[in-house]
Design an enzyme around this catalytic site. Structure first.
Site, mmCIF file in Angstrom:
data_model
loop_
_atom_site.group_PDB
_atom_site.id
_atom_site.type_symbol
_atom_site.label_atom_id
_atom_site.label_comp_id
_atom_site.label_asym_id
_atom_site.label_seq_id
_atom_site.Cartn_x
_atom_site.Cartn_y
_atom_site.Cartn_z
ATOM 1 N N GLY A 1 0.732 -1.258 0.000
ATOM 2 C CA GLY A 1 0.000 0.000 0.000
ATOM 3 C C GLY A 1 0.756 1.300 0.000
ATOM 4 O O GLY A 1 0.181 2.332 0.328
ATOM 5 N N GLY A 2 2.041 1.302 -0.377
ATOM 6 C CA GLY A 2 2.784 2.560 -0.391
ATOM 7 C C GLY A 2 2.116 3.637 -1.233
ATOM 8 O O GLY A 2 1.926 4.770 -0.777
ATOM 9 N N LYS A 3 1.741 3.293 -2.441
ATOM 10 C CA LYS A 3 1.100 4.269 -3.340
ATOM 11 C C LYS A 3 -0.358 4.488 -2.957
ATOM 12 O O LYS A 3 -0.900 5.588 -3.120
ATOM 13 C CB LYS A 3 1.243 3.814 -4.794
ATOM 14 C CG LYS A 3 2.699 3.733 -5.248
ATOM 15 C CD LYS A 3 2.830 3.202 -6.657
ATOM 16 C CE LYS A 3 4.301 2.999 -7.020
ATOM 17 N NZ LYS A 3 4.915 1.872 -6.294
ATOM 18 N N CYS B 1 8.391 -0.263 -12.165
ATOM 19 C CA CYS B 1 9.703 0.186 -11.692
ATOM 20 C C CYS B 1 10.788 -0.489 -12.524
ATOM 21 O O CYS B 1 11.813 -0.923 -12.016
ATOM 22 C CB CYS B 1 9.898 -0.071 -10.202
ATOM 23 S SG CYS B 1 9.676 -1.794 -9.695
ATOM 24 N N ASP C 1 -10.764 -14.492 -7.301
ATOM 25 C CA ASP C 1 -11.187 -15.031 -8.600
ATOM 26 C C ASP C 1 -11.543 -13.858 -9.514
ATOM 27 O O ASP C 1 -11.510 -12.697 -9.106
ATOM 28 C CB ASP C 1 -12.376 -15.992 -8.447
ATOM 29 C CG ASP C 1 -13.549 -15.371 -7.683
ATOM 30 O OD1 ASP C 1 -13.898 -14.197 -7.971
ATOM 31 O OD2 ASP C 1 -14.093 -16.037 -6.796
ATOM 32 N N ASP D 1 -5.332 -6.930 -4.276
ATOM 33 C CA ASP D 1 -4.092 -7.684 -4.441
ATOM 34 C C ASP D 1 -4.422 -9.168 -4.361
ATOM 35 O O ASP D 1 -5.470 -9.547 -3.818
ATOM 36 C CB ASP D 1 -3.052 -7.312 -3.376
ATOM 37 C CG ASP D 1 -1.635 -7.616 -3.842
ATOM 38 O OD1 ASP D 1 -1.019 -6.746 -4.493
ATOM 39 O OD2 ASP D 1 -1.146 -8.737 -3.582
#
EC number: 2.1.1.176
Length: 401
Positions: free
Chosen positions: A236-238, A354, A284, A256
């Site tokens: 969850g950084g962003k 990245c 799913d 996720d």
């Protein structure tokens, strides 16, 4: 010159063995466990261990050349000795480790030259070929930058503070930091410190997040009150940055495939005071289908090779291969194709990685747009490691009304 005592060398040895020879063991977690297991080590010893550990991983290929052989489980001490000689570090009592022929290593060190670019930059041969093929002449400049130590950058949590206020709060705790030009929430440390022990961290005033990673939140152009979906949220950084940019107003759905990552996100969100985040595990395809055409903004921070962040994750170059990159490119195309349907007509999404490889970045976007004429590229940007921070790519795409 730094002095490495025997107990520190043993710690480095064990951590390197775990990183190189045990499956799914990553350097950041390995060193974290090592330092937790040796709480009695002073701050200077901890810094020396961490620095040498990462530098040996970073320069492994070149050190192997000086050793005259590949590193194996039974010769990791030789790798440490090779690094100490290479970096002119004063290593105490070499003779305590049997089988290390210092003369063999120093002979090659005195020559000062290496036979290939892949050895010079300490990367696998396949990676040197891939970088040269995809980046052209600039690949050496970028690889040189990727072999530098990454700076520690924090993101001030604007739900609770500002960059300038955070700098003042950290100064009280003897952590010196400064603002970063063109990055409004970024605060860079003057030297590495364990900021997780600070009151400022415990109070949720910041997260550790590289400057270029912070750029993605702004690139998505979120507004208060919107519905935003982050489909590869991870820990969850962003996501947390988006919550701050939205002033806690509106809704963020963080998705996720790993439940443990979403659990970590919840913990971080609570500390940060981010209340507009809902987590959902992708168990799913129905989870995605229920969200079709519901998002004003969509973030696809796609899984990638990670070649833009080798400064902080140098072990990645020893854990991936060309086959992995080929597989991840197929996965990226599937993700952008499937998840883009979540976007409303008139909505905007960001595809980001990245990586510094065009085949994972602008070429993926071009392929998607070719197959989906109801989407258009508004703008894209690539940030290269030689610019000082992590290498990232981001593309802002609109779904046409």
């Amino acid at each position: 010159m730094e002095l490495i005592h025997r107990n520190l060398a043993i710690g480095i040895h064990d951590a390197l063995q775990e990183t190189f020879f045990e499956k799914n063991k990553y350097a950041d977690k390995v060193i974290e466990r090592l330092l937790k297991a040796h709480r009695k080590w002073g701050s200077q010893d901890r810094a020396v261990v961490s620095e040498i550990f990462y530098n040996i991983i970073r320069w492994k290929r070149r050190l192997e050349y000086y050793m005259g052989e590949s590193v194996k489980p039974d010769n990791v001490y030789k790798l440490i000795v090779a690094y100490c000689l290479y970096s002119k570090t004063n290593y105490k009592r070499f003779e305590e480790f049997e089988g290390i022929k210092i003369a063999d290593i120093t002979t090659k060190l005195k020559k000062g030259t290496v036979p290939t670019k892949s050895i010079e930059y300490s990367i696998p041969e396949w990676l040197a070929e891939t970088l040269e093929k995809e980046l052209g002449p600039i690949w050496e400049k970028e690889m040189k930058a990727l072999n530098e130590q990454a700076p520690t950058v924090l993101r001030a949590n604007s739900l609770k503070t500002s960059a300038k206020e955070l700098i003042s709060d950290l100064a009280v705790e003897n952590v010196v930091a400064y603002t970063v030009k063109n990055y409004p929430d970024a605060v860079q440390l003057e030297e590495k410190k364990n900021v997780f022990l600070t009151t400022a961290f415990k109070d949720g005033l910041f997260e550790v997040q590289d400057a270029t990673s912070q750029k993605i939140g702004y690139f998505l152009d979120v507004k208060e009150g919107q519905r935003v979906v982050d489909v590869c949220a991870g820990a969850g950084g962003k996501t947390l940055h988006l919550a701050a940019l939205m002033g806690n107003k509106g809704q963020i759905i963080a998705l996720d495939i790993y439940e443990w990552k979403l659990a970590e996100l919840k913990r971080r969100a609570k500390r940060a005071g981010a209340h507009n985040i809902e987590t959902r595990m992708i168990s799913d395809n129905k989870v995605i289908k229920r969200l079709h055409e519901t998002a004003d903004r969509l973030l696809i921070d796609a899984p990638c090779s990670g070649l833009g962040v080798l400064k902080r994750n140098p072990d990645s170059k020893w854990k991936i291969d060309q086959a992995f990159i080929d597989r991840i490119k197929k996965e990226q195309q599937q993700i952008i194709q499937d998840y883009s349907k979540i976007l409303k007509k008139g909505g905007k999404m960001v595809y980001a990685t990245c990586s510094i490889l065009p085949s994972e970045n602008n070429e993926q976007v071009a392929e998607f747009l070719k197959n989906n004429p109801d989407y258009k590229l508004i703008k894209d940007e690539k940030i290269m490691p030689s610019q000082g921070y992590d290498g990232f790519y981001m593309a802002l795409i609109e779904r046409l009304a």
